[in-house]
Design a protein around this motif. Sequence first.
Motif, PDB file in Angstrom:
ATOM      1  N   ASP A 287      45.359  35.993  43.413  1.00 57.66           N
ATOM      2  CA  ASP A 287      45.402  37.439  43.627  1.00 57.66           C
ATOM      3  C   ASP A 287      46.821  37.969  43.453  1.00 57.66           C
ATOM      4  OD1 ASP A 287      42.696  37.609  44.143  1.00 57.66           O
ATOM      5  OD2 ASP A 287      42.940  37.411  46.309  1.00 57.66           O
TER       6      ASP A 287
ATOM      7  N   LYS B  68      45.650  43.544  44.389  1.00 60.79           N
ATOM      8  CA  LYS B  68      45.079  44.328  43.295  1.00 60.79           C
ATOM      9  C   LYS B  68      43.826  43.644  42.784  1.00 60.79           C
ATOM     10  CE  LYS B  68      49.636  45.773  41.754  1.00 60.79           C
ATOM     11  NZ  LYS B  68      50.632  45.700  40.688  1.00 60.79           N
ATOM     12  N   LYS B  69      42.811  44.421  42.570  1.00 60.22           N
ATOM     13  CA  LYS B  69      41.598  43.960  41.903  1.00 60.22           C
ATOM     14  C   LYS B  69      41.503  44.728  40.592  1.00 60.22           C
ATOM     15  CE  LYS B  69      40.242  41.053  45.005  1.00 60.22           C
ATOM     16  NZ  LYS B  69      40.234  39.640  44.723  1.00 60.22           N
ATOM     17  N   LEU B  70      40.509  44.484  39.815  1.00 63.87           N
ATOM     18  CA  LEU B  70      40.390  45.112  38.510  1.00 63.87           C
ATOM     19  C   LEU B  70      40.538  46.628  38.575  1.00 63.87           C
ATOM     20  CD1 LEU B  70      40.067  44.334  35.595  1.00 63.87           C
ATOM     21  CD2 LEU B  70      37.592  44.523  35.861  1.00 63.87           C
ATOM     22  N   LEU B  71      39.682  47.298  39.316  1.00 64.46           N
ATOM     23  CA  LEU B  71      39.737  48.755  39.427  1.00 64.46           C
ATOM     24  C   LEU B  71      39.928  49.224  40.867  1.00 64.46           C
ATOM     25  CD1 LEU B  71      36.865  49.668  36.943  1.00 64.46           C
ATOM     26  CD2 LEU B  71      39.332  49.799  36.531  1.00 64.46           C
TER      27      LEU B  71
ATOM     28  N   SER C 188      41.348  47.683  45.113  1.00 64.91           N
ATOM     29  CA  SER C 188      42.186  46.739  45.849  1.00 64.91           C
ATOM     30  C   SER C 188      41.380  46.203  47.024  1.00 64.91           C
ATOM     31  CB  SER C 188      43.463  47.413  46.330  1.00 64.91           C
ATOM     32  OG  SER C 188      43.153  48.471  47.204  1.00 64.91           O
TER      33      SER C 188
END
Length: 150
Positions: A100, A122-125, A127
């Motif tokens: 991550d 942070k995730k793709l679109l 958090s």
Amino acid sequence: MKNIFFVALAILCAVATGCAQKKVPAAVDSVFKTKFTNATNVSWDKENSLEYEAEFTMKGVKYSANFSNTGKWLETEQGIPYEELPELVKQSFTNSHKDDKLKTIAKIETSEGKMYYEIEVKKLLSSEEFFYDANGKELQDDDTDNDAED
């Protein structure tokens, strides 16, 4: 003529924003000013019908503090760098979330005397937030919630 319109609009927006931030109950404002006497750049949000949150800066560090609608201080969140996390928290996070990407890190102190750490990744679109106690134990949301009722 257009310039006058835009200047008037900008002033109106600034006044409206300033008024919106002053709708904090007097008890909340008083407790905040007593607890955080050196706070600057203060802005307020209403979290829900029972809770207010102040975001502010002290000595160059960003903070947020939550208060019940009656003025009881609930918690303070302080942004910290990764290096300031306890070693056990770093190890636990790395072991379970090594791929991550870090977004923000905070140290949280509650009115019950609890201290824990929040790591937002942070995730793709979006958090995701993870919470740890000082011993590196990952906490569930119900371990970190504060009750805004007095």
